[in-house]
Design an enzyme around this catalytic site. Structure first.
Site, PDB file in Angstrom:
ATOM      1  N   ASN A   5       1.554   3.049  -2.669  1.00 27.39           N
ATOM      2  CA  ASN A   5       1.976   4.268  -3.927  1.00 27.39           C
ATOM      3  C   ASN A   5       1.593   5.809  -3.779  1.00 27.39           C
ATOM      4  O   ASN A   5       0.699   6.697  -4.507  1.00 27.39           O
ATOM      5  CB  ASN A   5       0.806   3.651  -5.128  1.00 27.39           C
ATOM      6  CG  ASN A   5      -0.339   2.980  -5.343  1.00 27.39           C
ATOM      7  OD1 ASN A   5      -1.322   4.119  -3.981  1.00 27.39           O
ATOM      8  ND2 ASN A   5      -1.275   2.212  -5.597  1.00 27.39           N
ATOM      9  N   TYR A  26     -13.578  -2.033  11.259  1.00 28.13           N
ATOM     10  CA  TYR A  26     -11.860  -1.585  10.952  1.00 28.13           C
ATOM     11  C   TYR A  26     -11.642  -1.772  12.265  1.00 28.13           C
ATOM     12  O   TYR A  26      -9.935  -2.228  12.275  1.00 28.13           O
ATOM     13  CB  TYR A  26     -12.194   0.018  11.028  1.00 28.13           C
ATOM     14  CG  TYR A  26     -10.148   0.772  10.391  1.00 28.13           C
ATOM     15  CD1 TYR A  26      -9.977   0.555   9.547  1.00 28.13           C
ATOM     16  CD2 TYR A  26     -10.294   1.945  12.135  1.00 28.13           C
ATOM     17  CE1 TYR A  26      -8.462   1.592   9.639  1.00 28.13           C
ATOM     18  CE2 TYR A  26      -9.079   2.336  11.982  1.00 28.13           C
ATOM     19  CZ  TYR A  26      -8.699   2.463  10.439  1.00 28.13           C
ATOM     20  OH  TYR A  26      -6.752   2.918  10.469  1.00 28.13           O
ATOM     21  N   SER A  54      -3.375   0.641  14.738  1.00 32.46           N
ATOM     22  CA  SER A  54      -4.139   1.747  14.802  1.00 32.46           C
ATOM     23  C   SER A  54      -4.424   1.576  16.307  1.00 32.46           C
ATOM     24  O   SER A  54      -4.392   0.719  16.997  1.00 32.46           O
ATOM     25  CB  SER A  54      -5.316   2.710  13.461  1.00 32.46           C
ATOM     26  OG  SER A  54      -5.939   3.200  14.327  1.00 32.46           O
ATOM     27  N   GLY A  59       0.719  -1.536   0.434  1.00 33.32           N
ATOM     28  CA  GLY A  59       0.068  -0.229   0.194  1.00 33.32           C
ATOM     29  C   GLY A  59       0.821   1.002  -0.228  1.00 33.32           C
ATOM     30  O   GLY A  59       0.532   2.422   1.021  1.00 33.32           O
ATOM     31  N   GLY A  72      -0.199   8.210   0.031  1.00 32.60           N
ATOM     32  CA  GLY A  72      -0.758   8.700   1.218  1.00 32.60           C
ATOM     33  C   GLY A  72       1.160   8.268   2.300  1.00 32.60           C
ATOM     34  O   GLY A  72       2.363   8.490   2.247  1.00 32.60           O
ATOM     35  N   ILE A  73       0.737   7.346   3.691  1.00 30.84           N
ATOM     36  CA  ILE A  73       1.921   6.806   4.683  1.00 30.84           C
ATOM     37  C   ILE A  73       2.822   6.020   3.516  1.00 30.84           C
ATOM     38  O   ILE A  73       3.950   6.459   4.123  1.00 30.84           O
ATOM     39  CB  ILE A  73       1.327   6.538   6.000  1.00 30.84           C
ATOM     40  CG1 ILE A  73       0.058   7.321   6.443  1.00 30.84           C
ATOM     41  CG2 ILE A  73       2.717   6.035   6.981  1.00 30.84           C
ATOM     42  CD1 ILE A  73      -0.382   7.037   7.348  1.00 30.84           C
ATOM     43  N   GLY A  74       2.109   4.947   3.068  1.00 32.30           N
ATOM     44  CA  GLY A  74       3.214   4.373   2.908  1.00 32.30           C
ATOM     45  C   GLY A  74       4.193   4.402   1.109  1.00 32.30           C
ATOM     46  O   GLY A  74       5.374   4.957   1.317  1.00 32.30           O
TER      47      GLY A  74
END
Length: 421
Positions: free
Chosen positions: A127, A285, A255, A125, A129-131
């Site tokens: 491509n 979630y 999280s 993950g 954001g945080i990644g």
């Protein structure tokens, strides 16, 4: 467990200087009487420095044969060994480390002076954001990155952006297809990874996640939030175990939401995925993030004897990424709080810290927030619940794709429950 003394204790008394030997030991000189000692005059502790120079530094000799250090990016020169900036106290216990960073630190700050040349990392993950920030930060310091994503077009764009931002060679960045909504895709990806990384993987950063989805089934007939956030990452970690060696680090991006998980009816139904008739976006979630913490703790015990570290973490609260894109209300909410939350560089800091910090060598089974250890929820610390969660997870994987390459875990955790009955 940790020494939280203030940094002022490390300050040298007047008249003292800190120096280093070629082999990475620190000694202290009293300039008033020329006395030399190996322990800090205030703390009484020994300190060591890395044997190699920090990233971006070279060593030469001046016209008098005295060592001279040059920072390649700025051209600055100094006679002071730059390794001294990274001196650390010798540990009495593996978990004896002090806090160097906090919630305002960035991934670039965490990596200052760190040389990751020759290291290999797989990030899911990444491509956006945080990644993406995690991948960019590691690549900037020489790490070879395998970007594992479903959208190959966006992944190529991410690679091009990293090259543009960091000036690293595109040869250090490779992509691989991974659809976390398919256990068969996870299996194919894991088998392909072995040909890319020459039988070793230094960092496995399980970052991908979804949030705020309405109920949606994957091809494996499972709730997508549950499978993408937890089950597929668990399966990927188990399949990549042969590539993990002594010193490798596995990072589960969880999280603080794991503290609000609810396990009602989970054990009765022997199914961790949230049921359609009782579906709650937030509980689905929260539960998936609890399972991340639990899986990290289970695998930390399983792999401790191999020297493989497995930890979990919270990147930040309501960080503005593509995560809430599934519903306009979440998008609006995340946008409203954006000025008060972490930037992407700050949100990536804890992932980068857990994956690379030298003081975390040998540290495993912990949960981190703001670049430091904190206690996870009571549910996450319950070993009986953890074993049950892991057992059910394995059973759900076996039911859909078989037990190939995970036999020993199925036999240990699933059969234990059968034998008990």
């Amino acid at each position: 467990m940790h020494n939280l003394d203030s940094d002022s204790e490390d300050e040298l008394p007047p008249g003292w200087e800190e120096k280093s030997t070629e082999d990475g030991n620190v000694y202290f000189v009293n300039t008033c009487n020329n006395k030399i000692q190996w322990t800090h005059p205030r703390t009484g502790h020994k300190k060591v420095i890395p044997k190699d120079l920090p990233f971006g530094w070279t060593k030469t000799m001046d016209e008098n044969g005295k060592p001279l250090y040059i920072q390649q990016e700025t051209g600055n020169k100094t006679y002071v060994d730059p390794r001294l900036a990274f001196a650390k106290e010798e540990k009495k216990h593996v978990n004896d480390f002090r806090q160097r960073f906090d919630g305002s630190s960035t991934a670039f700050q965490v990596l200052h002076g760190v040389d990751l040349s020759g290291k290999y990392a797989l990030i899911t993950g990444c491509n956006a954001g945080i990644g993406f920030e995690t991948a960019k930060s590691l690549a900037r310091h020489g790490c070879n990155i395998l970007l594992a994503n479903r959208n190959m077009e966006a992944t190529q764009q991410a690679i091009e952006q990293i090259v543009k931002d960091t000036k690293v060679s595109e040869d250090n960045l490779k992509s691989i297809y991974l659809d976390l909504g398919s256990l068969n895709s996870v299996k194919k990806c894991a088998m392909a990874v072995r040909t890319v990384f020459s039988n070793h993987l230094d960092m496995l950063i399980l970052n991908a996640g979804v949030f705020g989805l309405s109920y949606e089934e994957t091809e494996d007939k499972l709730d997508r939030t549950f499978q993408v956030n937890h089950l597929s990452h668990t399966y990927l970690a188990l399949l990549l175990e042969p590539l993990l060696k002594k010193g490798s680090r596995v990072v589960f991006v969880s999280s603080e939401s794991h503290r609000m998980a609810s396990l009602k009816n989970v054990f009765v139904k022997q199914n961790l995925a949230h049921p359609k008739d009782q579906y709650s976006t937030l509980i689905a979630y929260n539960n998936s993030k609890l399972y991340n913490v639990i899986t990290a703790k289970i695998l930390s015990e399983e792999w401790k004897h191999k020297g493989i570290a497995v930890n979990s973490l919270h990147p930040g609260n309501m960080v503005y990424t593509n995560l809430p894109k599934s519903w306009w209300f979440y998008q609006m909410l995340f946008m409203m709080v954006r000025p008060f939350t972490k930037s992407l560089q700050q949100a990536a800091a804890t992932s980068v810290y857990v994956a690379t910090a030298s003081e975390l060598e040998g540290v495993t089974g912990l949960y981190f927030n703001n670049c430091f250890y904190c206690e996870e929820s009571a549910l996450a610390r319950d070993k009986d619940i953890a074993n049950e969660i892991f057992s059910i997870s394995l059973g759900m994987i076996e039911e859909r794709v078989g037990r190939d390459n995970i036999e020993k875990y199925v036999d240990k955790y699933c059969n234990r429950k059968e034998n008990a009955t």
